[in-house]
Scaffold this active site. Structure first.
Site, PDB file in Angstrom:
ATOM      1  N   SER A 149      25.476  23.320   2.465  1.00  0.00           N
ATOM      2  CA  SER A 149      25.663  23.278   3.913  1.00  0.00           C
ATOM      3  C   SER A 149      27.140  23.099   4.278  1.00  0.00           C
ATOM      4  CB  SER A 149      24.784  22.173   4.505  1.00  0.00           C
ATOM      5  OG  SER A 149      24.670  22.299   5.898  1.00  0.00           O
ATOM      6  N   GLU A 244      15.500  29.717   6.312  1.00  0.00           N
ATOM      7  CA  GLU A 244      16.637  29.015   6.935  1.00  0.00           C
ATOM      8  C   GLU A 244      17.226  29.772   8.106  1.00  0.00           C
ATOM      9  OE1 GLU A 244      19.702  27.132   4.732  1.00  0.00           O
ATOM     10  OE2 GLU A 244      18.837  27.720   2.808  1.00  0.00           O
ATOM     11  N   HIS A 274      16.377  24.666   4.266  1.00  0.00           N
ATOM     12  CA  HIS A 274      17.784  24.303   4.127  1.00  0.00           C
ATOM     13  C   HIS A 274      17.993  23.235   3.051  1.00  0.00           C
ATOM     14  CE1 HIS A 274      21.903  24.110   5.519  1.00  0.00           C
ATOM     15  NE2 HIS A 274      21.836  22.799   5.632  1.00  0.00           N
TER      16      HIS A 274
END
Length: 301
Positions: A149, A244, A274
């Site tokens: 991320s 996602e 995610h």
């Protein structure tokens, strides 16, 4: 993937979804950080992993090593959390098992978080960690840099900074569910919104507002590395889930890297959400993802 594997993956990922939605989404930053630490550390690290604190130049981190890993090779890891949450605790299981799969020592970094410390504090901390490894005698070609991320974003930005300075680069990069576009122009922010249990446009807007100070454009390459010049970047593995909203952040990065003649491997994992390798202890697809990352890295180091 066999039908048995897919059925098991669905059962397990639905369990993770239930964990993530078992409580209302927290509002304040402290509450959000505590919640991510809580859901990220449901499963402890394996008994054979040795962790050791690392404190240097005002920064904190954590070494990890498994019995079969090579201590002369290092995964430098930056956790996710939208630059506002996430910690050593929330990602400890993920990074330690990644180190096992890659056969190397890991150094996870507890970089400063927004909104208390907005951009570019995180870049400064990433560069500090890189310099620390150099002082430890670890050559760049024995280092993998990676993260999930926002940690994937920070990984790419660190390499951009090193490229601009004409410095030697890490041997390869590992990016899980990377957040590469803070201008939020990816199509899957809309098309995957109904099935992603974690990341939604309004949430990303909050994070980006907290991270990016006034006067900086969100398409700045050091804020959104999707728009950076990727020429000369090391080989990269990009792993993203099909469920996602940030799927297009990953696929567009792979396209941009390929167009810049960077060796890139893109893996899209069916049904995964995610940063799913965080829950690898209870998620067989998470363990296979880390195994695949390990195979990729071992091909270079």
């Amino acid at each position: 993937m066999s039908d048995v594997d897919e059925s098991l993956d669905l059962t397990e990922i639905n369990g993770v979804r239930s964990l993530l939605t078992s409580k209302p989404r927290p509002v304040g930053w402290d509450e959000r950080r505590a919640r991510l630490d809580e859901v990220g550390s449901v499963w402890p690290i394996a008994d054979d992993v040795r962790c050791e604190n690392a404190v240097f130049d005002g920064l904190e981190g954590e070494w990890s090593l498994t019995p079969e890993s090579d201590s002369d090779k290092v995964l430098l890891f930056f956790h996710g959390g939208g630059y506002c949450s996430g910690s050593l605790k929330s990602h400890r299981r993920m990074v330690t098992e990644a180190g096992r799969a890659m056969g190397m020592r890991t150094l996870a970094i507890d970089y400063r978080r927004a909104p208390e410390h907005p951009f570019p504090a995180q870049h400064e901390d990433a560069l500090t960690a890189w310099r620390f490894l150099s002082r430890q005698g670890i050559a760049p070609d024995r280092i993998v840099v990676g993260g999930d991320s926002a940690g994937g974003n920070l990984t790419l930005c660190l390499v951009s900074i090193l490229c601009a300075a004409g410095e030697r680069l890490p041997r390869c990069l590992w990016l899980v569910s990377p957040w590469t576009d803070l201008s939020m122009s990816g199509a899957t922010l809309s098309t995957k919104d109904a099935i992603d249990p974690i990341i939604h446009r309004a949430y990303l807007e909050e994070l980006a507002t907290a991270y990016v100070p006034p006067g900086f454009g969100r398409r700045d390459p050091l804020i959104s590395p999707l728009f950076a010049d990727l020429s000369g970047f090391p080989p990269m593995l990009i792993q993203v889930g099909s469920a996602e909203t940030l799927l297009s952040d990953a696929t567009r990065l792979a396209q941009a890297a390929g167009a810049a003649d960077v060796k890139v491997r893109l893996e899209i994992w069916p049904h995964m959400i995610h940063a799913w390798p965080v829950w690898n202890a209870g998620l067989s697809a998470g363990r296979r993802t880390l195994h695949s990352a390990g195979s990729f890295v071992r091909g270079f180091l």
